[in-house]
Design a protein around this motif. Structure first.
Motif, mmCIF file in Angstrom:
data_model
loop_
_atom_site.group_PDB
_atom_site.id
_atom_site.type_symbol
_atom_site.label_atom_id
_atom_site.label_comp_id
_atom_site.label_asym_id
_atom_site.label_seq_id
_atom_site.Cartn_x
_atom_site.Cartn_y
_atom_site.Cartn_z
ATOM 1 N N LYS A 1 0.819 -1.220 0.000
ATOM 2 C CA LYS A 1 0.000 0.000 0.000
ATOM 3 C C LYS A 1 0.850 1.266 0.000
ATOM 4 C CE LYS A 1 -4.218 -1.665 2.194
ATOM 5 N NZ LYS A 1 -5.193 -1.395 3.270
ATOM 6 N N ASN A 2 2.092 1.145 0.382
ATOM 7 C CA ASN A 2 2.984 2.312 0.414
ATOM 8 C C ASN A 2 3.718 2.533 -0.904
ATOM 9 O OD1 ASN A 2 2.411 2.930 3.146
ATOM 10 N ND2 ASN A 2 3.816 1.324 3.812
ATOM 11 N N THR A 3 3.568 1.599 -1.837
ATOM 12 C CA THR A 3 4.198 1.752 -3.148
ATOM 13 C C THR A 3 3.639 2.989 -3.848
ATOM 14 O OG1 THR A 3 4.508 -0.636 -3.355
ATOM 15 C CG2 THR A 3 4.584 0.650 -5.392
ATOM 16 N N LYS A 4 4.519 3.764 -4.465
ATOM 17 C CA LYS A 4 4.097 4.999 -5.133
ATOM 18 C C LYS A 4 4.054 4.819 -6.650
ATOM 19 C CE LYS A 4 5.647 8.258 -1.581
ATOM 20 N NZ LYS A 4 6.481 9.439 -1.285
ATOM 21 N N VAL A 5 3.074 5.470 -7.267
ATOM 22 C CA VAL A 5 2.927 5.468 -8.721
ATOM 23 C C VAL A 5 2.937 6.912 -9.196
ATOM 24 C CG1 VAL A 5 1.579 4.656 -10.697
ATOM 25 C CG2 VAL A 5 1.460 3.421 -8.515
ATOM 26 N N LYS A 6 3.749 7.194 -10.200
ATOM 27 C CA LYS A 6 3.891 8.557 -10.708
ATOM 28 C C LYS A 6 2.899 8.816 -11.835
ATOM 29 C CE LYS A 6 7.483 11.808 -12.200
ATOM 30 N NZ LYS A 6 8.929 11.953 -12.529
ATOM 31 N N PHE B 1 -1.078 8.638 -18.015
ATOM 32 C CA PHE B 1 -2.084 8.796 -16.964
ATOM 33 C C PHE B 1 -2.641 10.211 -16.947
ATOM 34 C CE2 PHE B 1 0.566 5.347 -14.732
ATOM 35 C CZ PHE B 1 -0.149 4.346 -15.367
ATOM 36 N N TYR B 2 -1.786 11.185 -17.159
ATOM 37 C CA TYR B 2 -2.244 12.578 -17.191
ATOM 38 C C TYR B 2 -3.238 12.774 -18.342
ATOM 39 C CZ TYR B 2 -2.271 17.633 -17.818
ATOM 40 O OH TYR B 2 -2.669 18.941 -17.954
ATOM 41 N N ALA C 1 2.981 14.217 -10.370
ATOM 42 C CA ALA C 1 2.604 13.939 -8.973
ATOM 43 C C ALA C 1 2.702 12.432 -8.704
ATOM 44 C CB ALA C 1 1.191 14.435 -8.695
ATOM 45 N N SER C 2 2.888 12.063 -7.439
ATOM 46 C CA SER C 2 2.963 10.650 -7.054
ATOM 47 C C SER C 2 1.857 10.319 -6.063
ATOM 48 C CB SER C 2 4.326 10.333 -6.435
ATOM 49 O OG SER C 2 5.342 10.377 -7.410
ATOM 50 N N TYR C 3 1.311 9.116 -6.214
ATOM 51 C CA TYR C 3 0.245 8.640 -5.332
ATOM 52 C C TYR C 3 0.611 7.260 -4.807
ATOM 53 C CZ TYR C 3 -2.825 12.352 -7.059
ATOM 54 O OH TYR C 3 -3.389 13.567 -7.376
ATOM 55 N N THR C 4 0.327 7.017 -3.535
ATOM 56 C CA THR C 4 0.527 5.683 -2.985
ATOM 57 C C THR C 4 -0.626 4.782 -3.418
ATOM 58 O OG1 THR C 4 -0.687 6.144 -0.942
ATOM 59 C CG2 THR C 4 1.706 6.605 -0.951
ATOM 60 N N VAL C 5 -0.407 3.492 -3.331
ATOM 61 C CA VAL C 5 -1.467 2.525 -3.623
ATOM 62 C C VAL C 5 -2.653 2.775 -2.700
ATOM 63 C CG1 VAL C 5 -2.087 0.068 -3.505
ATOM 64 C CG2 VAL C 5 0.063 0.781 -4.585
ATOM 65 N N ASP C 6 -2.377 3.082 -1.452
ATOM 66 C CA ASP C 6 -3.439 3.387 -0.486
ATOM 67 C C ASP C 6 -4.307 4.545 -0.975
ATOM 68 O OD1 ASP C 6 -4.619 3.176 2.297
ATOM 69 O OD2 ASP C 6 -3.864 5.228 2.365
ATOM 70 N N MET D 1 -3.766 3.502 -12.997
ATOM 71 C CA MET D 1 -2.480 3.521 -12.291
ATOM 72 C C MET D 1 -2.311 2.263 -11.435
ATOM 73 S SD MET D 1 -2.489 7.600 -11.373
ATOM 74 C CE MET D 1 -0.946 7.687 -10.452
ATOM 75 N N LEU D 2 -3.390 1.823 -10.797
ATOM 76 C CA LEU D 2 -3.336 0.585 -10.013
ATOM 77 C C LEU D 2 -3.104 -0.622 -10.923
ATOM 78 C CD1 LEU D 2 -6.303 1.225 -7.555
ATOM 79 C CD2 LEU D 2 -3.913 0.960 -6.892
ATOM 80 N N ALA D 3 -3.818 -0.655 -12.050
ATOM 81 C CA ALA D 3 -3.680 -1.780 -12.979
ATOM 82 C C ALA D 3 -2.248 -1.899 -13.497
ATOM 83 C CB ALA D 3 -4.655 -1.617 -14.143
ATOM 84 N N SER D 4 -1.577 -0.760 -13.668
ATOM 85 C CA SER D 4 -0.210 -0.772 -14.206
ATOM 86 C C SER D 4 0.770 -1.477 -13.278
ATOM 87 C CB SER D 4 0.262 0.659 -14.471
ATOM 88 O OG SER D 4 0.541 1.346 -13.256
ATOM 89 N N LEU D 5 0.453 -1.536 -11.989
ATOM 90 C CA LEU D 5 1.317 -2.241 -11.047
ATOM 91 C C LEU D 5 1.197 -3.750 -11.190
ATOM 92 C CD1 LEU D 5 0.733 -0.082 -7.845
ATOM 93 C CD2 LEU D 5 2.839 -0.203 -9.193
#
Length: 425
Positions: A92-97, A102-103, A120-125, A142-146
């Motif tokens: 949950k702490n993993t960040k996605v840019k 995405f923009y 900007a970066s967002y955590t999975v949480d 962004m979640l799917a990309s992980l």
């Protein structure tokens, strides 16, 4: 031949069950009986209610009709995200840019429900909360990309998982649920069709059951009526739930803590609702209420859902149906290992069925998936149980006395073998 006959009988039983359910009161009728004034034009295309604990069908009205799930599609994406986290691929702490792709997705007309700043970066949480509460399309991508950076491969996973869960009326073209034509250049190469994802009320009841039972953490996100993301930063956003049945929301229902809505111009208004009340969690799925351009439809969806939940909780309850201990079974005394709890239907009298060392509470009912079964507990002959219990309770004494007996026996044997002294006169 016997397998074919059994399959045919099972099919006939299920068909009869759904036919009888479909001929029962409709969601509109149930709501209006409770004082609502909803026109027939708001009748959902498909509705189902199941018990989360065992998949028992508690209500069904045309549950197999294929319909676009719209943003409820995100539940499958999030299911795969939770699976990947369980496998240790990220946390949950993993960040996605927010990259260029995405923009751009966040800026697409008719698709952007929140705007993300490039870089900007967002955590999975944060992404989970944004995808579930705001139904953010870009957060979902962004979640799917992980899970898989290749969109086609990810959608393949969605369809493979649907098949694995026995969601037989489901097919996905994208991870978010928007009509595929709105994605423009971001349609997956392997799924170029200008089509909608499609599913059914039954299939989404199955998916929701798996999500809640395997990853109950999802409820920590879906229970929130209002959330603020990135508070105190330039990217701060506040979102309000679209699930109007959520406890604390406009049409809040006691115990409701999830799950997800979905709406579009092709799907109308859908919802997947779960709540826990009277010691019983239920899952309600409703597809295709009116159309997107009819303002009352959004709330009529929840009025009908709340009315159905009222009926379910009045009719069904989760109770102890057999206490553990000694019981008389015909001429035999048996011992029940544990209390048996099950869902009781006030309109049907159940009986206890003893077979092959297991007992279950039996009455006419069906389950949403072929893998779902009634609860069972074990039983055995009471004399056999009593003997095992005696041995277990006094094991130490038995071992001690047995050992002592052996030692005494050995001592006597040794003594008897020792040469005797002759008497002298």
């Amino acid at each position: 031949m016997s397998i074919s006959i059994k399959s045919l009988l099972a099919f006939m039983m299920i068909t009869a069950f759904f036919c009888s359910s479909a001929s029962a009161k409709s969601p509109v009728e149930i709501a209006n009986e409770q004082g609502a004034y909803i026109g027939e034009q708001y009748a959902p295309h498909g509705t189902m209610v199941i018990a989360a604990r065992n998949g028992q069908i508690l209500y069904a009205d045309h549950p197999d009709i294929k319909w676009p799930p719209a943003s409820m599609s995100k539940l499958m994406t999030i299911y795969l995200v939770y699976q990947a986290m369980e496998q240790g691929k990220f946390t949950k702490n993993t960040k996605v840019k927010v990259n260029d792709k995405f923009y751009a997705i966040s800026q697409l007309p008719m698709l952007s429900n929140n705007h993300m700043r490039l870089g900007a970066s967002y955590t999975v949480d944060e992404l989970l909360q944004t995808a579930l509460t705001d139904s953010s399309n870009v957060a979902t991508y962004m979640l799917a990309s992980l899970v898989d950076k290749n969109d086609t491969a990810f959608i393949d996973k969605m369809n493979q998982q649907a098949k694995a869960l026995h969601m037989t009326h489901t097919h996905y073209y994208n991870p978010v649920g928007a009509p595929n034509n709105l994605l423009g250049p971001y349609k997956a190469k392997g799924y170029p069709e200008d089509d909608d994802n499609f599913s059914s009320a039954k299939d989404y009841a199955i998916l929701s059951q798996h999500l809640i039972s395997e990853f109950p953490d999802i409820l920590s996100y879906t229970k929130k009526v209002e959330v603020t993301i990135k508070k105190g930063t330039q990217d701060e956003e506040t979102f309000h739930t679209y699930n109007h049945s959520l406890e604390g929301a406009k049409l809040g229902y006691k115990g409701v803590d999830g799950l997800k809505t979905g709406s579009s111009d092709t799907a109308g208004f859908n919802t997947a609702i779960t709540g826990h009340k009277n010691n019983m969690r239920i899952i309600l799925t409703m597809m295709g209420v009116m159309n997107w351009y009819d303002p009352p439809a959004e709330f009529n969806r929840n009025i009908m859902a709340n009315a159905i939940m009222d009926e379910i909780y009045q009719r069904y309850s989760y109770q102890k149906v057999l206490a553990k201990g000694k019981h008389q079974l015909g001429d035999q005394e048996v011992y029940i290992a544990n209390d048996l709890y099950d869902i009781v239907d006030k309109k049907q009298k159940g009986t206890l069925k003893y077979e092959n060392g297991k007992v279950q509470y039996e009455y006419k009912r069906q389950f949403v998936d072929r893998d779902d079964q009634p609860a069972t507990v074990t039983y055995e002959d009471y004399k056999r149980y009593a003997m095992k219990k005696f041995v277990s309770d006094y094991f130490g004494w038995i071992v001690g006395l047995t050992t002592l007996s052996i030692l005494l026996g050995l001592a006597l044997l040794i003594y008897s073998l020792m040469p005797k002294k002759k008497k002298t006169s």
